[in-house]
Scaffold this active site. Structure first.
Site, PDB file in Angstrom:
ATOM      1  N   ARG A   1       0.690  -1.362   0.231  1.00  0.00           N
ATOM      2  CA  ARG A   1      -0.127  -0.114   0.110  1.00  0.00           C
ATOM      3  C   ARG A   1       1.224   1.182  -0.043  1.00  0.00           C
ATOM      4  NH1 ARG A   1      -2.970  -4.097   0.946  1.00  0.00           N
ATOM      5  NH2 ARG A   1      -1.013  -4.730   2.861  1.00  0.00           N
ATOM      6  N   THR A   2       1.443   1.835   0.498  1.00  0.00           N
ATOM      7  CA  THR A   2       2.197   2.970   1.345  1.00  0.00           C
ATOM      8  C   THR A   2       3.164   3.101   0.005  1.00  0.00           C
ATOM      9  OG1 THR A   2       2.806   2.321   2.987  1.00  0.00           O
ATOM     10  CG2 THR A   2       3.863   3.381   2.327  1.00  0.00           C
TER      11      THR A   2
ATOM     12  N   LYS B   1      26.654  -3.474  -1.166  1.00  0.00           N
ATOM     13  CA  LYS B   1      28.083  -3.442  -1.469  1.00  0.00           C
ATOM     14  C   LYS B   1      28.919  -2.338   0.075  1.00  0.00           C
ATOM     15  CE  LYS B   1      28.120  -3.316  -6.203  1.00  0.00           C
ATOM     16  NZ  LYS B   1      27.561  -1.884  -7.584  1.00  0.00           N
TER      17      LYS B   1
ATOM     18  N   ARG C   1      11.469   3.625   3.942  1.00  0.00           N
ATOM     19  CA  ARG C   1      10.806   2.736   4.636  1.00  0.00           C
ATOM     20  C   ARG C   1      12.542   2.326   5.063  1.00  0.00           C
ATOM     21  NH1 ARG C   1       5.987  -1.112   4.200  1.00  0.00           N
ATOM     22  NH2 ARG C   1       4.543   1.316   5.367  1.00  0.00           N
TER      23      ARG C   1
ATOM     24  N   HIS D   1       5.023   5.780  11.466  1.00  0.00           N
ATOM     25  CA  HIS D   1       4.673   6.225   9.993  1.00  0.00           C
ATOM     26  C   HIS D   1       3.255   7.354   9.633  1.00  0.00           C
ATOM     27  CE1 HIS D   1       4.220   4.693   6.165  1.00  0.00           C
ATOM     28  NE2 HIS D   1       3.234   3.171   6.915  1.00  0.00           N
TER      29      HIS D   1
END
Length: 328
Positions: free
Chosen positions: A70-71, A98, A119, A147
């Site tokens: 969703r986000t 890396k 995120r 959030h």
């Protein structure tokens, strides 16, 4: 990272411009009101025209170190609806493999994009990354921390669903489930506390193993919001206006045995809905597991799919404000 003050719409709009959004602590009542107003305009825009081209030639980098449907997709859709473009970064295939630091990854991406959405599984990581960049970074969830864009869409949904009854003012909101690990409820409780909306009451209903963290309680208390604790769901929903359900987050537990102890303690099903107020709004940030039975989906009080769509409108507003194209 700056705050979003609110002496006037013009001032609030100017404070959003070019700013990262890391925490709901940055928001003032006026900054929130402006965001909600622009979100309503975005909803009408999509309904009538599908979008516009105000962010044409602007680029969003979408950077996810944790899984998201969703986000991630709603931020992408929001940018596309406004005429912009999106560069998606899958951390599993990025230079992080890396050994590149998160700050360097974001510095790299701001060379190509105008705004980044991030995120990350580590609480506080988004704030550190935003501190290393010049262009805006929007927190799409950091560990068990916050959030903020989810909290914004949650408040927008509550105001929208309760509009016929005067919005959130004077209403009782139940936060149910994994309140210990749930960054959505952490941000939502903090945002409701500082929203300036009068007489909101919070009820926390959770297993004893998963209480709302003390730092969240302390912050809510600073703003004078009444709080009550429950372990019995039927008691918690008595007289409630909103039931905000969260899943028990298996990925945050140290062992599967600990998760199994609490995973199905609360299930919102027809029996629960039958003893809940006829006007109570049921919300969930999704994904759900077993905590809301699918039989509830047909109940007009079930707002979680409308809530999900609202996420796109709110993120359209957020991108437009941060990039100075809100029209305010």
């Amino acid at each position: 990272m700056s705050a979003f003050p609110c002496n006037s719409l013009t001032e609030a709009s100017a404070s959003w411009l070019g700013s990262s959004l890391v925490s709901v602590r940055q928001l003032s009542p006026g900054g929130l009101r402006l965001l909600l107003s622009v979100s309503s305009e975005m909803k009408q825009l999509v309904r009538l025209h599908g979008g516009d081209a105000r962010l044409q030639h602007r680029v969003l980098s979408n950077v996810f170190y944790e899984a998201s449907t969703r986000t991630s997709c709603s931020f992408q859709a929001a940018m596309l609806r406004l005429g912009g473009r999106v560069v998606c970064v899958d951390a599993a295939h990025s230079s992080a493999k890396k050994g590149e630091t998160l700050a360097d990854t974001l510095r790299c991406l701001e060379c190509y994009a105008d705004v980044s959405v991030l995120r990350h599984p580590v609480t506080g990581a988004v704030g550190e990354a935003a501190g290393a960049t010049v262009k805006p970074v929007l927190n799409a969830g950091d560990g068990t921390g916050e959030h903020p864009s989810q909290a914004l869409l949650d408040v927008f949904t509550m105001e929208d669903e309760l509009a016929a009854r005067g919005g959130l003012r004077g209403k009782t909101v139940v936060l149910l489930g994994d309140l210990k690990h749930g960054r959505t409820v952490h941000s939502l409780a903090k945002l409701l506390a500082r929203s300036g909306i009068e007489d909101v009451r919070l009820r926390f209903c959770s297993p004893t193993q998963l209480p709302m963290p003390q730092e969240v309680r302390d912050e809510v208390a600073e703003f004078g919001l009444p709080m009550e604790d429950f372990t019995d769901l039927k008691e918690a929903v008595a007289g409630a206006d909103v039931l905000y359900v969260t899943r028990v987050q298996k990925e945050r537990f140290e062992s599967e045995a600990l998760y199994d102890e609490v995973k199905d303690l609360y299930i919102v099903d027809k029996a629960i809905m039958d003893v809940s107020p006829e006007t109570m709004v049921v919300m969930h940030p999704l994904p759900r597991v077993n905590e809301i039975a699918t039989e509830v989906d047909a109940d007009p009080r079930a707002a979680y799919f409308r809530q999900m769509e609202n996420g796109m409108f709110v993120r359209m507003a957020l991108l437009a404000l941060v990039l100075g194209k809100s029209g305010v």
